[in-house]
Design an enzyme around this catalytic site. Sequence first.
Site, short mmCIF file in Angstrom:
data_model
loop_
_atom_site.label_atom_id
_atom_site.label_comp_id
_atom_site.label_asym_id
_atom_site.label_seq_id
_atom_site.Cartn_x
_atom_site.Cartn_y
_atom_site.Cartn_z
CG ASN A 53 41.62 38.32 38.69
OD1 ASN A 53 40.54 38.04 38.42
ND2 ASN A 53 41.68 39.57 39.26
CG ASP A 83 45.78 38.99 36.13
OD1 ASP A 83 46.39 39.18 37.26
OD2 ASP A 83 44.69 39.17 36.18
CG HIS A 90 40.51 30.48 40.88
ND1 HIS A 90 39.31 31.29 40.17
CD2 HIS A 90 39.81 30.04 41.62
CE1 HIS A 90 38.39 30.80 40.77
NE2 HIS A 90 38.49 30.44 41.79
N GLY A 109 35.09 43.72 41.78
CA GLY A 109 35.26 43.07 40.51
C GLY A 109 34.86 41.62 40.36
CB THR A 110 34.31 38.93 42.30
OG1 THR A 110 34.03 37.56 42.20
CG2 THR A 110 33.88 39.42 43.73
CB SER A 111 30.24 37.64 38.90
OG SER A 111 30.67 36.35 39.07
CG ASP A 134 27.40 45.70 35.88
OD1 ASP A 134 26.85 46.39 35.43
OD2 ASP A 134 28.23 44.88 35.08
CB ALA A 137 38.43 47.56 40.19
#
Length: 241
Positions: free
Chosen positions: A102, A104, A119, A187-189, A215, A231
């Site tokens: 993230n 943010d 990132h 929380g990461t795909s 998921d 999360a």
Amino acid sequence: MNLTEARAALRNAKKVAVLTGAGISAESGIPTFRDAQTGHWARFRPEDLASPPAYARDPEMVWEWYAGRYRDVLRAEPNDGHRLLARLEQEKGDGFFLATQNVDGLHARAGSKRLVELHGNLLSARDEKTGEIFLLATPDELVTPPTSPNGNRMRPNVVWFGEFLPEDALEAAQDAFAAADVALVIGTSGVVYPAAGLALETLRRGGTVIEVNPDETELTPYMSFSLREKASLGLAELLGD
């Protein structure tokens, strides 16, 4: 492995490495990159807003996009997921390491210190000539494209399509996950590499990897245990809160 065993593994671990993705910040109202492409921005491809060619072609447009995301991030607050990871860091001390995809800055605002932002970070910009990183002005004072104290134009301090992750940050993350007794993937795909491959380093060295995600992901088949929760709730369960 079941939840009781996962809790015990995390409690007893001397070294814990954590990877977080967009899912942990979704609870703070931060949209994913593509979810943020609404309204005027919906007609653009991601590469039109976040790539070196796009920036070279139209830096003003790219900065308009990032200035909007910057304002959104500043309005957001860390959530219980961020705060629980900061608490876990306090418990594990030097044995803790957090790598986030993230941009943010919410982990740092929640108190995390042993942290790399793979990132980049939306709250800062990079001098195009010197490479120095500076915090952005407040939204009310921000002029885009911004200029560094050196008088040079600055670009967003984020990793764009076609660019490599910061070498030092990636190496630190790889070392931490290779050494971890337990790794958390939150929380990461699991589709963006090389970050998605970090947990596999832990598995290869005989460690335990616990996934927290509502998921199934591409990493799920390899996980020691998967907790199907968002999360904050998943971390609360793992930490016994």
